[in-house]
Design a protein around this motif. Structure first.
Motif, short mmCIF file in Angstrom:
data_model
loop_
_atom_site.label_atom_id
_atom_site.label_comp_id
_atom_site.label_asym_id
_atom_site.label_seq_id
_atom_site.Cartn_x
_atom_site.Cartn_y
_atom_site.Cartn_z
N GLY A 84 1.29 -6.41 3.02
CA GLY A 84 0.37 -6.19 4.02
C GLY A 84 0.93 -5.05 5.08
O GLY A 84 0.20 -4.62 6.12
N GLY A 85 1.99 -4.48 4.79
CA GLY A 85 2.54 -3.22 5.22
C GLY A 85 1.72 -2.11 4.92
O GLY A 85 1.37 -2.13 3.99
N LYS A 86 1.85 -1.17 5.71
CA LYS A 86 1.53 0.40 5.51
C LYS A 86 2.38 1.52 5.50
O LYS A 86 3.26 1.47 6.27
N ILE A 87 2.33 2.39 4.56
CA ILE A 87 3.14 3.37 4.56
C ILE A 87 2.61 4.55 5.39
O ILE A 87 1.74 4.92 5.27
N VAL A 88 3.70 4.86 6.42
CA VAL A 88 3.10 5.85 7.74
C VAL A 88 3.67 7.17 7.34
O VAL A 88 3.29 7.94 8.06
N VAL A 89 4.68 7.32 6.74
CA VAL A 89 5.42 8.75 6.19
C VAL A 89 6.11 8.30 4.82
O VAL A 89 6.59 7.51 4.58
N GLU A 90 5.01 9.29 3.88
CA GLU A 90 5.60 9.14 2.62
C GLU A 90 7.13 9.51 2.26
O GLU A 90 7.55 10.32 3.08
#
Length: 116
Positions: A84-90
Motif C-alpha cells: 500500500g505504499g506509493k513511489i514518490v520519486v522513481e
C-alpha cells in the motif's frame, strides 16, 4: 545506548493500524502499543514510534529523510507497493548507488537505497 547519539525516532501517522501493518509487512518492524495514540517499533535498526497525527513528513516540507538500505532495490520496491505504499520519486542513480523515495499509507516520505 550511547551517550549523546541518536537513540529513538518518532513519526506522525494518521492511522496507527495501517502504518503498523505496512511496516511489519515490508520491513518486519515489531510493535508495542502504548494507548490508542502511540505505538513503538523495534527490529528496525533503531527504535522509535508512531504517534497519532494528521500531519505527514515530506522532504518538500523540510522534513528529515529517513533512508533504508536494501540489498535488492527492486524487491523492496515491489514489497512497498504491494503493502500500500506509493513511489514518490522513481529510482535514480548517484555516486555509490541508487535510490527511490516512497510514502507509507499515511503519507510519510522515506527512501530506500542500494549499492548493488
Amino acid at each position: 545506548m550511547q551517550h549523546e547519539k541518536i537513540n529513538y525516532l518518532e513519526f506522525p501517522a494518521s492511522d496507527l493500524s495501517q502504518v503498523k501493518a505496512f511496516f511489519n509487512a515490508v520491513f518486519a518492524f515489531e510493535f508495542t502499543d502504548y494507548g490508542p495514540e502511540y505505538t513503538a517499533f523495534n527490529n528496525a535498526g533503531i527504535d522509535g514510534g508512531f504517534y497519532l497525527s494528521d500531519n505527514a513528513m515530506a522532504v518538500a516540507k523540510g522534513s528529515a529523510l529517513v533512508v533504508f538500505y536494501s540489498a535488492n532495490l527492486a524487491e523492496t520496491q515491489d514489497k512497498i507497493t504491494a503493502a500500500g505504499g506509493k513511489i514518490v520519486v522513481e529510482t535514480f542513480e548517484f555516486p555509490g548507488g541508487k535510490r527511490f523515495h516512497f510514502s507509507d499509507p499515511c503519507g510519510n516520505e522515506f527512501a530506500v537505497w542500494s549499492d548493488k
